[in-house]
Design an enzyme around this catalytic site. Sequence first.
Site, mmCIF file in Angstrom:
data_model
loop_
_atom_site.group_PDB
_atom_site.id
_atom_site.type_symbol
_atom_site.label_atom_id
_atom_site.label_comp_id
_atom_site.label_asym_id
_atom_site.label_seq_id
_atom_site.Cartn_x
_atom_site.Cartn_y
_atom_site.Cartn_z
ATOM 1 N N CYS A 143 -40.371 9.875 60.993
ATOM 2 C CA CYS A 143 -40.036 8.449 60.908
ATOM 3 C C CYS A 143 -39.565 7.881 62.240
ATOM 4 C CB CYS A 143 -38.966 8.220 59.854
ATOM 5 S SG CYS A 143 -37.372 8.992 60.241
ATOM 6 N N CYS A 173 -23.396 15.158 63.370
ATOM 7 C CA CYS A 173 -22.887 14.426 62.216
ATOM 8 C C CYS A 173 -23.973 13.682 61.455
ATOM 9 C CB CYS A 173 -21.814 13.431 62.660
ATOM 10 S SG CYS A 173 -22.396 12.169 63.835
ATOM 11 N N CYS A 215 -18.984 9.420 38.200
ATOM 12 C CA CYS A 215 -17.631 9.853 38.527
ATOM 13 C C CYS A 215 -17.500 10.172 40.009
ATOM 14 C CB CYS A 215 -17.263 11.072 37.687
ATOM 15 S SG CYS A 215 -15.562 11.635 37.918
ATOM 16 N N CYS A 233 -12.779 14.701 46.127
ATOM 17 C CA CYS A 233 -12.977 13.266 45.930
ATOM 18 C C CYS A 233 -14.145 12.801 46.791
ATOM 19 C CB CYS A 233 -11.698 12.506 46.295
ATOM 20 S SG CYS A 233 -11.889 10.697 46.249
ATOM 21 N N HIS A 237 -4.867 11.887 41.544
ATOM 22 C CA HIS A 237 -5.281 11.383 42.858
ATOM 23 C C HIS A 237 -5.730 9.930 42.800
ATOM 24 C CE1 HIS A 237 -7.179 11.311 46.827
ATOM 25 N NE2 HIS A 237 -8.301 10.903 46.259
#
Length: 292
Positions: free
Chosen positions: A131, A139, A186, A199, A214
């Site tokens: 692409c 990263c 979730c 999380c 949390h």
Amino acid sequence: MADSTSTPLTVFCKLCLSHNAERDTSALHACGCVFCTQCLQHYVGLAVREGGGALITCPDLACQGAEGLSDSEVACYVSEGQAELYQRLKFEKEVQLDPSRAWCPVIDCQAVCSVVPGVEGTPTPLPCQACHAIFCCGCSQPWQDEHVCSSSQPLTQASSEDRCSADTPIKQCPMCGVFIERNQGCAQMLCKNCKHTFCWYCLQNLDGDIFLRHYDRGPCRDKLGHSRASVVWNRMQVVAVLVGVSITMMVTFPFLLLASPCILCCIFKPCHGKNRKKKKTKRSPKSAPADD
């Protein structure tokens, strides 16, 4: 006259703990262990769905064979779709563990690119041949002028608010680095590779947060993805399980305490030798010969 009918041979399967006809069993090529074919189908199918492309080994824990099932052998026990899924997951895991290859972060592309290491391991721009996007090999973020790789920066430099506001659909597991895609649902994520719970927004460890506290405070408050009623219901279920276990322990503990002497007696058998001595003493002595 000998009986002409012979009893068919049976093989004991360690998975279902039953004897099966020899025609209903299969032997693994690598180690030669024999199981019933139906058990192998269930085992291999579960390993494909939950293994994440990991090598499927013999289900017998006592087996000394280190080699796993070949791709052709896996295809014999699962459907065609599951065999293709296993091939894809296996390839993705190989790319993930190979430092010389990386996935293109563009969702519509997902091509495999060759990584050219920089000087002393510094991140470098990596162009995708499919692409033509340019991203950081460290990263996987788009490469820009004066780009700073987030993977080489300490986590304390990025505030939790900035990480919570990120709306990227693909992230890496903070424990093993596996790429995870989240479309909806979730925010409590479970990595299938290392079973780590975290999380989605701030990547905080949630392994010990059974009550999901949390999401009651901080920048991730009310971002679980479920209604407040469902969260309360989940906590009530957890409390009910803990109370049930506690009551069971309270009820059974007195009985175990009363039965502990008998259990210890059965284990150590201190009276076994005494019984033998008593039996010897009860034996009648031999009568002496009569005098002439």
